[in-house]
Write a protein that holds these residues in place. Sequence first.
Motif, PDB file in Angstrom:
ATOM      1  N   ASN A   1       4.991  -2.475  -9.279  1.00 21.13           N
ATOM      2  CA  ASN A   1       4.342  -1.314  -8.704  1.00 21.13           C
ATOM      3  C   ASN A   1       2.848  -1.628  -8.672  1.00 21.13           C
ATOM      4  O   ASN A   1       2.250  -1.912  -9.709  1.00 21.13           O
ATOM      5  CB  ASN A   1       4.621  -0.063  -9.537  1.00 21.13           C
TER       6      ASN A   1
ATOM      7  N   LYS B   1       0.829  -1.207   0.000  1.00 20.23           N
ATOM      8  CA  LYS B   1       0.000   0.000   0.000  1.00 20.23           C
ATOM      9  C   LYS B   1       0.861   1.254   0.000  1.00 20.23           C
ATOM     10  O   LYS B   1       2.085   1.179  -0.008  1.00 20.23           O
ATOM     11  CB  LYS B   1      -0.918  -0.025   1.222  1.00 20.23           C
ATOM     12  N   ASP B   2       0.195   2.412   0.063  1.00 19.94           N
ATOM     13  CA  ASP B   2       0.927   3.683   0.086  1.00 19.94           C
ATOM     14  C   ASP B   2       1.258   4.125   1.513  1.00 19.94           C
ATOM     15  O   ASP B   2       1.700   5.234   1.743  1.00 19.94           O
ATOM     16  CB  ASP B   2       0.131   4.778  -0.634  1.00 19.94           C
ATOM     17  N   HIS B   3       1.034   3.222   2.455  1.00 18.24           N
ATOM     18  CA  HIS B   3       1.322   3.503   3.862  1.00 18.24           C
ATOM     19  C   HIS B   3       1.607   2.189   4.595  1.00 18.24           C
ATOM     20  O   HIS B   3       1.246   1.119   4.118  1.00 18.24           O
ATOM     21  CB  HIS B   3       0.127   4.212   4.514  1.00 18.24           C
TER      22      HIS B   3
ATOM     23  N   PHE C   1       7.015   1.838  -1.135  1.00 17.43           N
ATOM     24  CA  PHE C   1       5.559   1.787  -1.042  1.00 17.43           C
ATOM     25  C   PHE C   1       4.973   1.390  -2.388  1.00 17.43           C
ATOM     26  O   PHE C   1       5.619   1.465  -3.425  1.00 17.43           O
ATOM     27  CB  PHE C   1       5.009   3.149  -0.612  1.00 17.43           C
ATOM     28  N   ASN C   2       3.713   0.966  -2.369  1.00 15.81           N
ATOM     29  CA  ASN C   2       2.993   0.563  -3.579  1.00 15.81           C
ATOM     30  C   ASN C   2       3.791  -0.464  -4.380  1.00 15.81           C
ATOM     31  O   ASN C   2       3.854  -0.389  -5.611  1.00 15.81           O
ATOM     32  CB  ASN C   2       2.671   1.782  -4.454  1.00 15.81           C
ATOM     33  N   SER C   3       4.361  -1.427  -3.682  1.00 20.49           N
ATOM     34  CA  SER C   3       5.205  -2.420  -4.346  1.00 20.49           C
ATOM     35  C   SER C   3       4.949  -3.813  -3.791  1.00 20.49           C
ATOM     36  O   SER C   3       4.568  -3.967  -2.628  1.00 20.49           O
ATOM     37  CB  SER C   3       6.686  -2.084  -4.139  1.00 20.49           C
TER      38      SER C   3
ATOM     39  N   VAL D   1       0.355   0.235  -8.279  1.00 17.65           N
ATOM     40  CA  VAL D   1      -0.488   1.270  -8.875  1.00 17.65           C
ATOM     41  C   VAL D   1      -0.397   1.213 -10.393  1.00 17.65           C
ATOM     42  O   VAL D   1      -1.410   1.199 -11.091  1.00 17.65           O
ATOM     43  CB  VAL D   1      -0.104   2.678  -8.358  1.00 17.65           C
TER      44      VAL D   1
END
Length: 179
Positions: free
Chosen positions: A85, A42-44, A65-67, A87
Amino acid sequence: ATCDGMFYRGKRVFVIGGGNSAAEEALFLTKFADKVTMVVRKDHMRAQAAVQSQVDKSDKIDVMFNSKVVSVSGDGLLESITFENTVTGEQTTQKFEKGSFGVFVFVGRVPASELVRDLVERDSSGYVITDDHMATATPGLYAAGDIRQKALRQIITAASDGAIAATSVAGFLGQPVDG
């Protein structure tokens, strides 16, 4: 990490996960590894603020992040790791000298205790509560290994739990206990 961290002294380590377990293990691995990279979907991060703050302050830890990890490869020892990624879907591969990095996966702990949920007491995370003899709240029902509430989850502690439970079961069944 507590068992194998020392094998990565001076190497690169990737920690998969963004919760407390991953963050705590990443911090522990900084004692050995030159660089620790946390790979978070996630982004967090989901780690508690105090633990996340320690990660943020560490000069040995990077966070991607996002990985997510798509694959690792190598002939006998790891040589490359491929990320995606979450996203964009873009994939990237990093190559390293053979055996110069490691991967630790800490994507959470969910005990498989649903089968006995009506027969035992469980803590708020679902771990079975036992006494020192591995006995549960149900007479004759014993739990051993990572399903039970305890501080350390390693193969050696699970094996120890199993030996204790086996001896306790024998005693419960009225069998002579030797040892």
